[in-house]
Scaffold this motif. Structure first.
Motif, short mmCIF file in Angstrom:
data_model
loop_
_atom_site.label_atom_id
_atom_site.label_comp_id
_atom_site.label_asym_id
_atom_site.label_seq_id
_atom_site.Cartn_x
_atom_site.Cartn_y
_atom_site.Cartn_z
N SER A 19 -12.39 6.90 -1.48
CA SER A 19 -11.90 5.75 -0.73
C SER A 19 -12.40 5.84 0.70
O SER A 19 -13.26 6.66 1.03
CB SER A 19 -10.37 5.73 -0.75
N GLU A 70 -3.82 1.51 -5.52
CA GLU A 70 -4.57 1.33 -4.29
C GLU A 70 -3.74 0.58 -3.26
O GLU A 70 -3.01 -0.35 -3.59
CB GLU A 70 -5.85 0.54 -4.55
N SER A 72 -4.62 -1.76 -0.35
CA SER A 72 -5.69 -2.54 0.27
C SER A 72 -5.18 -3.07 1.59
O SER A 72 -4.20 -3.80 1.64
CB SER A 72 -6.07 -3.72 -0.62
N SER A 77 -11.04 -1.65 1.01
CA SER A 77 -10.45 -1.53 -0.30
C SER A 77 -11.41 -0.76 -1.18
O SER A 77 -12.60 -1.05 -1.19
CB SER A 77 -10.21 -2.93 -0.88
#
Length: 137
Positions: A19, A70, A72, A77
């Protein structure tokens, strides 16, 4: 990871996907426990460092994942670059984006009428905290 108590031991495992986070990840829990290995531990390598840099091998490949959680935000993202996999949102919830929220008072307190006004004026921003499921292509 406190939420790992709800994951069945025998059938599931979890890890971190690559990420935008550039720091060191927590060391995974093992049957021996977490943290630096002790003299009684079967693991002999300590993957911690003192400069908060990511360690090679800390990430799980997305090809091995069935689900992805996740957050975002305005920063980025990780679902924007999912290496050709198709991911379907299962559930999503709003999450305060503290980096993009310019109003300090609204990062500390939730005052319903004032908060809604700050959202409309763009002083408060939200991201999505979402669970995705891998689908067949």
């Amino acid at each position: 990871f406190p939420s790992s108590f709800f994951i069945p031991d025998d059938t599931c495992s979890f890890g971190f996907a690559p990420s935008t986070f550039g720091g060191q990840l927590p060391q995974p829990f093992t049957k021996d426990g977490s943290g630096p290995p002790s003299s009684q531990s079967s693991s002999s390598s300590n993957r911690f460092n003192d400069i908060n840099q990511p360690e090679p091998g800390s990430y799980t490949s997305l090809k091995d994942c069935d689900y992805l959680v996740e957050l975002s935000t305005s920063m980025a993202s990780c679902t924007e670059r999912l290496d050709g996999y198709t991911w379907k949102p299962v559930v999503s919830a709003p999450f305060l984006d503290s980096e993009a929220t310019t109003s300090t008072i609204h990062r500390i307190l939730y005052i319903p009428h004032l908060h809604e006004k700050a959202v409309q004026e763009g002083q408060v921003k939200y991201g999505d905290f979402a669970l995705y499921s891998k689908t067949k292509q």
